[in-house]
Write an enzyme that holds these catalytic residues in place. Structure first.
Site, PDB file in Angstrom:
ATOM      1  CG  ASP A   7      -0.337   0.264   2.521  1.00 14.40           C
ATOM      2  OD1 ASP A   7       0.917   0.345   2.581  1.00 14.40           O
ATOM      3  OD2 ASP A   7      -1.066   0.424   3.522  1.00 14.40           O
ATOM      4  CB  CYS A  64       1.019  -2.232   4.714  1.00 20.10           C
ATOM      5  SG  CYS A  64       0.886  -3.146   6.257  1.00 20.10           S
ATOM      6  CB  THR A  66       2.500  -2.043  10.834  1.00 17.40           C
ATOM      7  OG1 THR A  66       1.320  -2.588  10.207  1.00 17.40           O
ATOM      8  CG2 THR A  66       2.174  -0.719  11.489  1.00 17.40           C
ATOM      9  CG  HIS A  97      11.186 -23.882  12.005  1.00 18.52           C
ATOM     10  ND1 HIS A  97      11.200 -23.912  13.379  1.00 18.52           N
ATOM     11  CD2 HIS A  97      12.460 -24.113  11.622  1.00 18.52           C
ATOM     12  CE1 HIS A  97      12.419 -24.155  13.809  1.00 18.52           C
ATOM     13  NE2 HIS A  97      13.218 -24.266  12.761  1.00 18.52           N
ATOM     14  CG  HIS A 133       9.559 -28.013  10.714  1.00 17.43           C
ATOM     15  ND1 HIS A 133       9.148 -27.375  11.858  1.00 17.43           N
ATOM     16  CD2 HIS A 133      10.902 -28.166  10.836  1.00 17.43           C
ATOM     17  CE1 HIS A 133      10.190 -27.124  12.632  1.00 17.43           C
ATOM     18  NE2 HIS A 133      11.271 -27.602  12.038  1.00 17.43           N
TER      19      HIS A 133
HETATM   20  C1  RB5 Z   1      -1.794   3.005   6.445  1.00 24.90           C
HETATM   21  O1  RB5 Z   1      -1.850   4.227   7.070  1.00 24.90           O
HETATM   22  C2  RB5 Z   1      -1.464   1.908   7.444  1.00 24.90           C
HETATM   23  O2  RB5 Z   1      -2.541   1.709   8.296  1.00 24.90           O
HETATM   24  C3  RB5 Z   1      -1.110   0.619   6.723  1.00 24.90           C
HETATM   25  O3  RB5 Z   1      -0.034   0.848   5.874  1.00 24.90           O
HETATM   26  C4  RB5 Z   1      -0.690  -0.544   7.608  1.00 24.90           C
HETATM   27  O4  RB5 Z   1       0.278  -0.162   8.527  1.00 24.90           O
HETATM   28  C5  RB5 Z   1      -1.777  -1.313   8.203  1.00 24.90           C
HETATM   29  O5  RB5 Z   1      -1.554  -2.326   8.900  1.00 24.90           O
END
Ligand code: RB5
Length: 143
Positions: A7, A64, A66, A97, A133
């Protein structure tokens, strides 16, 4: 062949990873997004996950902000084992694993130097093929 997607929160790190793939002649397809304009991570997680699950791509990389949201999205697709890794130990272990087929990264969590090392570790580590595994992975597929 690698399927890669992000994203907006993962877009800049994705460009760094793409540079690494190109420098190493690793074939890939970018499933979007294509700018830092705000967009929705479930769409891009799903696109990469489906491309890996149907066998068109050997592995996937999803990013993304996080790494969490996009990995949750990818793991909804049957046959996908997406692993969020922010260290090389985890990237190696999840290949050995879990036979993870998608690597998730957080573009707002780690820098490009570490991220590229994690990608390198993930792509170059084979599944252990050990019975215990294999048994555990097959249990993941059961409802
Ligand atoms: C976008 O602002 C953010 O929420 C997305 O990139 C991600 O971190 C969601 O888990």
């Amino acid at each position: 062949m690698i399927a890669i997607g992000s994203d907006h929160g993962g877009y800049d790190l994705k460009q760094e990873i793409i540079r690494y793939l190109e420098e190493h002649n690793i074939e890939y397809k970018d499933f979007g997004c294509h700018s830092t304009d705000s967009c929705d991570y479930p769409e891009f997680g799903k696109r990469v996950a489906e491309a890996v699950a149907d066998g068109s791509y050997e592995k996937g990389i999803i990013i993304c902000g996080t790494g969490i949201g996009i990995s949750i999205a990818a793991n909804k697709v049957k046959g996908v084992r997406a692993a969020l890794c922010h260290d090389c130990f985890s990237a190696k272990a999840t290949r050995e694993h879990n036979d993870a087929n998608i690597l998730a990264l957080g573009g707002r969590v780690i820098g490009p130097g570490l991220a590229v090392q994690i990608v390198e570790t993930f792509l170059n580590t084979e599944f252990s093929n050990e019975e215990r595994h294999k048994r555990r992975i097959s249990q993941l597929e059961k409802k």
